[in-house]
Design a protein around this motif. Structure first.
Motif, short mmCIF file in Angstrom:
data_model
loop_
_atom_site.label_atom_id
_atom_site.label_comp_id
_atom_site.label_asym_id
_atom_site.label_seq_id
_atom_site.Cartn_x
_atom_site.Cartn_y
_atom_site.Cartn_z
N TYR A 1 11.46 0.42 0.96
CA TYR A 1 10.75 0.12 2.21
C TYR A 1 9.27 0.09 1.84
CZ TYR A 1 15.14 1.30 4.55
OH TYR A 1 16.44 1.34 4.96
N ILE A 2 8.63 -1.04 2.10
CA ILE A 2 7.28 -1.24 1.58
C ILE A 2 6.31 -1.61 2.70
CG2 ILE A 2 5.87 -2.64 0.01
CD1 ILE A 2 9.13 -2.97 -1.10
N ALA A 3 5.19 -0.89 2.75
CA ALA A 3 4.11 -1.25 3.67
C ALA A 3 3.29 -2.36 3.03
CB ALA A 3 3.23 -0.03 3.96
N ASP A 4 3.26 -3.52 3.70
CA ASP A 4 2.59 -4.71 3.18
C ASP A 4 1.28 -4.86 3.98
OD1 ASP A 4 2.08 -7.10 1.95
OD2 ASP A 4 3.69 -8.22 2.94
N GLY B 1 7.56 -6.16 12.13
CA GLY B 1 6.22 -6.72 12.30
C GLY B 1 6.21 -8.22 12.07
N HIS B 2 5.13 -8.87 12.53
CA HIS B 2 4.98 -10.32 12.39
C HIS B 2 4.08 -10.59 11.18
CE1 HIS B 2 6.74 -10.32 16.32
NE2 HIS B 2 5.71 -9.66 16.83
N THR B 3 4.57 -11.37 10.24
CA THR B 3 3.85 -11.59 8.99
C THR B 3 2.41 -12.07 9.23
OG1 THR B 3 5.93 -12.19 7.95
CG2 THR B 3 3.91 -12.76 6.76
N GLY B 4 1.46 -11.29 8.75
CA GLY B 4 0.05 -11.69 8.81
C GLY B 4 -0.60 -11.55 10.18
N LYS B 5 0.15 -11.02 11.15
CA LYS B 5 -0.42 -10.93 12.52
C LYS B 5 -0.52 -9.48 12.97
CE LYS B 5 0.90 -15.46 14.11
NZ LYS B 5 1.93 -16.25 14.77
N VAL B 6 -1.73 -9.10 13.38
CA VAL B 6 -1.96 -7.75 13.88
C VAL B 6 -1.39 -7.62 15.28
CG1 VAL B 6 -3.80 -6.23 14.71
CG2 VAL B 6 -4.03 -7.34 12.50
N GLY B 7 -0.83 -6.47 15.60
CA GLY B 7 -0.35 -6.22 16.96
C GLY B 7 -0.42 -4.75 17.29
N ILE B 8 -0.47 -4.43 18.58
CA ILE B 8 -0.55 -3.01 18.97
C ILE B 8 0.67 -2.57 19.78
CG2 ILE B 8 -3.08 -2.99 18.95
CD1 ILE B 8 -2.95 -2.98 22.03
N LEU B 9 1.59 -3.49 20.03
CA LEU B 9 2.79 -3.11 20.78
C LEU B 9 3.79 -2.42 19.84
CD1 LEU B 9 3.26 -6.39 22.86
CD2 LEU B 9 2.12 -4.27 23.55
N ALA B 10 4.84 -1.85 20.43
CA ALA B 10 5.86 -1.19 19.62
C ALA B 10 6.46 -2.20 18.64
CB ALA B 10 6.95 -0.64 20.52
N GLY B 11 6.60 -1.79 17.39
CA GLY B 11 7.18 -2.66 16.38
C GLY B 11 6.18 -3.61 15.75
N GLU B 12 4.95 -3.58 16.21
CA GLU B 12 3.88 -4.39 15.60
C GLU B 12 2.94 -3.46 14.82
OE1 GLU B 12 3.58 -7.95 18.92
OE2 GLU B 12 2.19 -6.27 19.06
N PHE B 13 2.18 -4.04 13.93
CA PHE B 13 1.33 -3.21 13.06
C PHE B 13 -0.09 -3.75 12.97
CE2 PHE B 13 5.72 -2.97 11.52
CZ PHE B 13 5.94 -1.61 11.69
N ASN B 14 -0.97 -2.81 12.64
CA ASN B 14 -2.38 -3.11 12.45
C ASN B 14 -2.78 -2.50 11.10
OD1 ASN B 14 -5.10 -3.59 12.71
ND2 ASN B 14 -5.34 -2.50 14.66
N TYR B 15 -2.51 -3.25 10.04
CA TYR B 15 -2.71 -2.78 8.66
C TYR B 15 -1.88 -1.52 8.37
CZ TYR B 15 -6.42 -6.20 8.88
OH TYR B 15 -7.11 -7.37 9.06
N PRO B 16 -0.57 -1.68 8.28
CA PRO B 16 0.28 -0.53 7.93
C PRO B 16 0.00 -0.09 6.49
CG PRO B 16 1.55 -2.56 7.79
CD PRO B 16 0.20 -2.94 8.37
N ILE B 17 -0.05 1.22 6.28
CA ILE B 17 -0.51 1.72 4.98
C ILE B 17 0.55 2.50 4.20
CG2 ILE B 17 -2.21 3.25 3.87
CD1 ILE B 17 -4.23 2.40 5.93
N SER C 1 0.80 -1.23 0.00
CA SER C 1 0.00 0.00 0.00
C SER C 1 0.83 1.27 0.00
CB SER C 1 -0.93 -0.01 1.22
OG SER C 1 -0.20 -0.36 2.38
N GLY C 2 2.13 1.17 0.29
CA GLY C 2 2.97 2.36 0.30
C GLY C 2 4.43 1.98 0.15
N ASP D 1 0.87 3.61 10.68
CA ASP D 1 0.35 2.34 11.19
C ASP D 1 -1.17 2.45 11.22
OD1 ASP D 1 0.06 -0.09 12.42
OD2 ASP D 1 1.05 0.47 14.29
N GLY D 2 -1.78 2.24 10.05
CA GLY D 2 -3.16 2.56 9.72
C GLY D 2 -4.18 2.43 10.83
N TYR D 3 -4.54 1.20 11.17
CA TYR D 3 -5.64 0.98 12.11
C TYR D 3 -5.18 0.97 13.56
CZ TYR D 3 -9.01 0.59 8.47
OH TYR D 3 -9.84 0.91 7.44
N ASN D 4 -3.89 1.15 13.80
CA ASN D 4 -3.43 1.43 15.16
C ASN D 4 -3.51 2.93 15.45
OD1 ASN D 4 -2.96 -1.00 16.46
ND2 ASN D 4 -0.86 -1.18 15.67
N ASP D 5 -3.91 3.71 14.45
CA ASP D 5 -4.10 5.15 14.64
C ASP D 5 -2.86 5.81 15.23
OD1 ASP D 5 -6.95 5.01 13.91
OD2 ASP D 5 -7.13 3.90 15.78
#
Lengths: 104, 325
Positions: B159-162, B182-198, B148-149, B212-216
């Motif tokens: 550097y690619i947002a997947d 980030g962990h492939t295919g896994k949503v996370g809210i801690l530092a270094g984790e992502f929730n649909y990075p855009i 997405s970016g 970090d899209g849905y982590n706002d």
């Protein structure tokens, strides 16, 4: 040139006839939000053979899909698809594209 | 009895007001600079030259603005005043074809397009000539599940947002894998984790900023890949809101020449500007269809002179803003 046009016309007529006898599915889902999500669902639905028109209404949480005659979308299939896309599948209704209701 | 109840209510009210005051002071900063003034908007719905059907990305050079016109499967190019110049791309998955182009990046004389449906980064010359593709569908290293970016480092690394991959990947220019966050295919809210990075943005020294899209929130990583900081609402942990420094789905990010960070704040219908350390500086835009209003601000780009261009998604237009003196 005439042959090409004739083939194109026949192809369009076949396509229209196939989908006219097909089915429209209307699915309610939770979690639809930004276009990234809408495009994600469209991408997954597009990968299913026989799927034609896809409309995603972000605000209403509604996905409308037309499929060709002989193609059926099942609830388990859709639950998995929407889950993979990050959403929650809620319900599905279907009707024949030639006008008859199948499951309202 | 009534007096006790009244006293208790008084205490509860005082505590609640105190909490509101603390939240206000700690998590709702005030603007630190004059902000931006609306200059112009162009576009409108459609598929004619200069019209859009879902503008989703924007990038700018010294003389041209590039726009991802997603449902029209093309890139449109304008001068800095919004006059249409050319377009390129068609629907499909072949070379030069696009399936939902999203965020854009320009490096040197090339345009990098996050080709969302085709699971690849497509590289064009600025004249629209297709140059090469990077990546393919999958969950492995160097593969994508809806990119997405993209941002490009000085040495050509990407550097690619997947988006569905829930990760950021760093690849060499030839597409070979370097590392991921980030962990492939896994949503996370801690530092270094992502929730649909855009989206992603890079500084010259390769500090990485992630929308970090849905982590706002925005997350920042050092040039050697270590987590540095994050911001966006209380604790920057997926708490959204309309206040200064808070977000409601982060869909675009870019950095100006001074290192300031501009963020497209989608559901808040605005762009927010921060210093490199995440200090809130200013915001512009509100919900609507009039001049200077947005129906979902989805992407942002900043020219070298500080002019800001914003993709106004549901209004199907591009807006131009300039810094207030």
């Amino acid at each position: 040139m005439k042959k090409v046009l004739a083939v194109m016309m026949l192809s369009m007529l076949w396509s229209a006839a196939t989908f006219a006898a097909g089915t429209e599915y209307r699915m309610r889902v939770d979690g639809l939000a930004c276009p990234y999500c809408a495009y994600g669902i469209e991408k997954k639905l597009k990968a299913i053979e026989g799927v034609g028109k896809i409309d995603v209404d972000l605000n209403a949480g509604l996905v409308v899909v037309d499929v060709a005659e002989g193609v059926a979308l099942t609830e388990p299939q859709m639950k998995t698809l929407f889950q993979d896309a990050g959403f929650t599948y809620r319900s599905m209704t279907e009707k024949s594209l030639d006008g008859g209701a199948k499951n309202e | 009895m009534g007096e006790i109840v009244l006293k208790a209510l008084g205490w509860i009210t005082a505590v609640l007001l105190g909490l509101v005051l603390i939240v206000w002071l700690v998590w709702i900063p005030s603007a630190r600079e004059p902000g931006y003034a609306f200059v112009a908007a162009w576009g409108g719905p459609g598929n004619a030259p200069g019209q859009f059907h879902d503008p989703t990305g924007v990038a700018v050079t010294d003389s041209e603005v590039f726009v991802s016109d997603a449902r029209n499967a093309r890139i449109q190019v304008f001068d800095l005043d919004g006059h249409f110049k050319r377009w390129f791309g068609t629907k499909g998955d072949g070379p030069g074809q696009l399936g939902r182009p999203m965020n854009l990046s320009i490096a040197g004389d090339e345009l990098y397009v996050a080709d969302y449906w085709n699971d690849r980064i497509q590289v064009f010359g600025l004249d629209g000539t297709p140059h090469r593709n990077i990546g393919k569908t999958g969950k492995g290293p160097g593969e994508f599940n809806a990119p997405s970016g993209v941002a490009v480092a000085g040495n050509g690394d990407l550097y690619i947002a997947d988006f569905y991959g829930q990760r950021i990947q760093q690849l060499h220019a030839d597409g070979s894998f370097v590392r991921q966050w980030g962990h492939t295919g896994k949503v996370g809210i801690l530092a270094g984790e992502f929730n649909y990075p855009i989206d992603v943005a890079l500084t010259d020294d390769r500090t990485l900023y992630v929308a970090d899209g849905y982590n706002d929130r925005v997350q920042v990583f050092s040039p050697d890949g270590k987590f540095l900081r994050k911001w966006g609402g209380p604790f920057a942990m997926n708490i959204f809101g309309p206040f200064n420094g808070w977000f409601a789905t982060v869909t675009g990010i870019t950095i100006d020449r001074s290192g300031n960070v501009f963020v497209a704040d989608f559901y808040n219908n605005r762009v927010q500007k921060f210093s490199p350390d995440g200090t809130f500086l200013s915001t512009f835009g509100s919900k609507g269809t009039g001049p200077g209003q947005f129906e979902k601000a989805i992407a942002v780009a900043v020219a070298r002179n500080g002019t800001v261009f914003v993709a106004d998604f549901a209004n199907n237009r591009i807006q131009k803003w300039k810094p207030k003196p």
